[in-house]
Scaffold this active site. Structure first.
Site, mmCIF file in Angstrom:
data_model
loop_
_atom_site.group_PDB
_atom_site.id
_atom_site.type_symbol
_atom_site.label_atom_id
_atom_site.label_comp_id
_atom_site.label_asym_id
_atom_site.label_seq_id
_atom_site.Cartn_x
_atom_site.Cartn_y
_atom_site.Cartn_z
ATOM 1 N N HIS A 259 0.913 -0.809 -0.057
ATOM 2 C CA HIS A 259 -0.363 0.199 -0.098
ATOM 3 C C HIS A 259 0.946 1.278 -0.052
ATOM 4 O O HIS A 259 1.857 1.101 0.010
ATOM 5 C CB HIS A 259 -0.982 0.352 1.298
ATOM 6 C CG HIS A 259 -0.259 -0.148 2.704
ATOM 7 N ND1 HIS A 259 0.393 -0.568 3.334
ATOM 8 C CD2 HIS A 259 -0.784 1.461 3.692
ATOM 9 C CE1 HIS A 259 0.771 -0.283 4.068
ATOM 10 N NE2 HIS A 259 0.167 0.460 4.433
ATOM 11 N N THR B 105 2.221 4.188 -4.264
ATOM 12 C CA THR B 105 3.317 4.531 -5.668
ATOM 13 C C THR B 105 4.340 3.200 -4.705
ATOM 14 O O THR B 105 4.739 3.081 -3.242
ATOM 15 C CB THR B 105 3.996 5.612 -5.785
ATOM 16 O OG1 THR B 105 4.524 6.087 -4.509
ATOM 17 C CG2 THR B 105 3.095 6.714 -6.696
ATOM 18 N N ARG B 106 5.453 2.976 -6.274
ATOM 19 C CA ARG B 106 6.818 1.967 -5.752
ATOM 20 C C ARG B 106 6.568 2.307 -7.416
ATOM 21 O O ARG B 106 7.295 2.459 -8.569
ATOM 22 C CB ARG B 106 6.346 0.738 -5.883
ATOM 23 C CG ARG B 106 5.551 0.344 -4.873
ATOM 24 C CD ARG B 106 6.372 0.029 -3.695
ATOM 25 N NE ARG B 106 5.894 -0.449 -1.936
ATOM 26 C CZ ARG B 106 5.358 0.504 -1.263
ATOM 27 N NH1 ARG B 106 4.705 1.599 -1.618
ATOM 28 N NH2 ARG B 106 4.420 -0.205 -0.615
ATOM 29 N N LYS C 204 6.446 12.399 -2.452
ATOM 30 C CA LYS C 204 6.772 11.184 -0.860
ATOM 31 C C LYS C 204 7.991 10.964 -0.758
ATOM 32 O O LYS C 204 9.174 10.491 -1.585
ATOM 33 C CB LYS C 204 5.960 9.908 -1.371
ATOM 34 C CG LYS C 204 5.526 8.206 -1.313
ATOM 35 C CD LYS C 204 4.784 7.902 -1.576
ATOM 36 C CE LYS C 204 5.069 6.455 -1.133
ATOM 37 N NZ LYS C 204 4.991 5.353 -1.754
ATOM 38 N N HIS D 61 14.802 4.069 3.239
ATOM 39 C CA HIS D 61 15.256 2.489 2.806
ATOM 40 C C HIS D 61 15.600 1.566 3.467
ATOM 41 O O HIS D 61 15.780 0.381 4.665
ATOM 42 C CB HIS D 61 15.570 2.428 1.639
ATOM 43 C CG HIS D 61 15.568 1.160 0.778
ATOM 44 N ND1 HIS D 61 14.450 -0.135 0.609
ATOM 45 C CD2 HIS D 61 16.885 0.423 0.678
ATOM 46 C CE1 HIS D 61 15.018 -0.577 -0.366
ATOM 47 N NE2 HIS D 61 16.412 -0.564 -0.342
ATOM 48 N N LYS E 126 8.399 -3.766 -8.219
ATOM 49 C CA LYS E 126 8.594 -3.130 -8.803
ATOM 50 C C LYS E 126 8.878 -4.450 -9.841
ATOM 51 O O LYS E 126 8.344 -4.706 -10.593
ATOM 52 C CB LYS E 126 9.783 -3.507 -9.799
ATOM 53 C CG LYS E 126 10.737 -3.695 -8.536
ATOM 54 C CD LYS E 126 12.625 -2.833 -9.343
ATOM 55 C CE LYS E 126 12.440 -1.989 -8.385
ATOM 56 N NZ LYS E 126 12.778 -1.888 -6.869
#
Length: 388
Positions: free
Chosen positions: A46, A49-50, A266, A270, A349
């Site tokens: 969720h 975006t990725r 956003k 990471h 991805k």
């Protein structure tokens, strides 16, 4: 509802839903089972975006897999009314000579002859005025990559799979498995279901349930916070060609996205957050003081024009393997069981091509893709498992 199928997919999130589509496309009687109702906010897909990158800082071995994934995303967009991909380009940068991630991204692009631009500090600042970096930073910009709309991807695969006859059993946690070489049985509170073949892709819950299949993979879920911040739209909007990005800093790697339609820039961290249990992880953004403070520290230094009001925050889960490479393989003892696990915060991805791969493994016992790096028996996993 039938209780017997050709293939059961347990975990119908990113990888599982894609696998269900590719199976149903072949006319294979498929049941997808999920503890929630995908797309949902409990896993790792969720947040809207990725990033999809082709030049890959995690290892050049990923590049062919990423390129096939991109082809499949293009195919999906043609088959659905949902928006799947936007070509924003992706910018990766960090201190020259000090970032292994940037260096490997550049080498991956070179080895696979990808179209990229190489820039250094001043040129980077000039091309994207919203970015502030020291002169000693270098960067690689990949114009053909961009952004996936992750929840739309799952919606699209679900709609197509169901249109092909796949059944989706939602809000149903799997409690146990029974496996032989000819038959698998899953037990849930809503009943038991059988099939000749099984795909297991339970995301963070793999860390809790794979042992019921006699499999030990060292997996650790991590809580990850992401924020959307009010930004200068003249600098950070997708309409002005601001790219998705990954930045290797002294504090770790940050990533982010341009503002789409005024949603704000956003940004996420990471490098791994707080370890936890997927059933008890605190999913409230701001529950930890560093949720917002860490992201703002990055913005203040590298993208000050985007360090505005917090529009919203969210929390997702990374599930990490010891070497941060995925597990995509057949069960060590049962060739009718395929496993996908440990996507370590960089797997979404690939979910299109992972789904294709899982469908091939479970139906033919092999795949056209080179997945040797993702072996369930690789030394890094064996060594970590032996250490407990």
């Amino acid at each position: 509802m039938s209780t017997h199928f050709d293939v059961i997919v347990v975990g119908a999130g990113s990888m599982g839903m894609a696998a269900g589509y590719f199976l149903s496309k072949q006319g294979i009687k498929t049941l997808l089972v999920d503890a929630f109702d995908p797309p949902h906010t409990k896993g790792s897909h969720h947040g809207e975006t990725r990033i999809i990158r082709h030049a890959y800082g995690e290892g050049r071995e990923y590049v062919p897999f990423a390129l096939r994934g991109q082809e499949l995303w293009y195919e999906l967009e043609k088959k659905t009314h949902h928006k799947i991909f936007t070509q924003t380009g992706v910018l990766v940068y960090g201190p020259k000579g000090e970032s292994d991630f940037v260096a490997e991204t550049m080498e991956a692009a070179k080895v696979h002859s990808l179209t990229v631009d190489l820039l250094e500090g001043e040129g980077l600042n000039e091309r994207w005025p919203g970015i502030t970096v020291p002169d000693n930073f270098n960067a690689i910009y990949e114009p053909n990559s961009g952004v996936l709309f992750s929840e739309n991807c799952i919606r699209a695969y679900r709609e197509l799979a169901e249109a092909n006859g796949a059944q989706v059993l939602t809000n149903t946690a799997v409690e146990d498995f029974e496996v032989t070489e000819d038959l698998v049985t899953i037990h849930t509170a809503k009943g038991s279901y059988t099939a000749e073949k099984l795909i297991v892709s339970m995301g963070a819950w793999n860390s809790k349930l794979l042992s019921k299949l006699g499999v030990t993979i060292p997996l650790q879920p991590y809580r990850q916070a992401v924020g959307f911040f009010e930004a200068d739209e003249s600098l950070y909007s997708s309409n002005v060609d601001f790219p998705a990005f990954m930045v290797d800093t002294t504090n770790g790697i940050y990533y982010g996205f341009p503002s789409f339609g005024g949603c704000g820039l956003k940004v996420g961290y990471h490098t791994f957050g707080q370890a936890g249990d997927p059933d008890t992880i605190n999913r409230e953004f701001g529950a930890f003081s560093e949720d917002e403070a860490n992201l703002r520290k990055f913005l203040a230094e590298y993208m000050p024009g985007a360090n505005g009001k917090l529009i919203k925050g969210s929390v997702c889960i990374y599930t990490k393997t010891p070497d941060e490479h995925f597990v995509i393989d057949l069960h060590p003892e049962y060739s009718n069981v395929a496993i996908a696990a440990g996507f370590s915060g960089h797997g979404f991805k690939f979910s299109s091509v992972v789904g294709e791969t899982l469908s091939q493994l479970v139906t033919t016992g092999k795949t056209e893709h080179d997945i040797s790096i993702f072996s369930i028996n690789r030394p890094a996993l064996r060594e970590a498992a032996s250490r407990g």
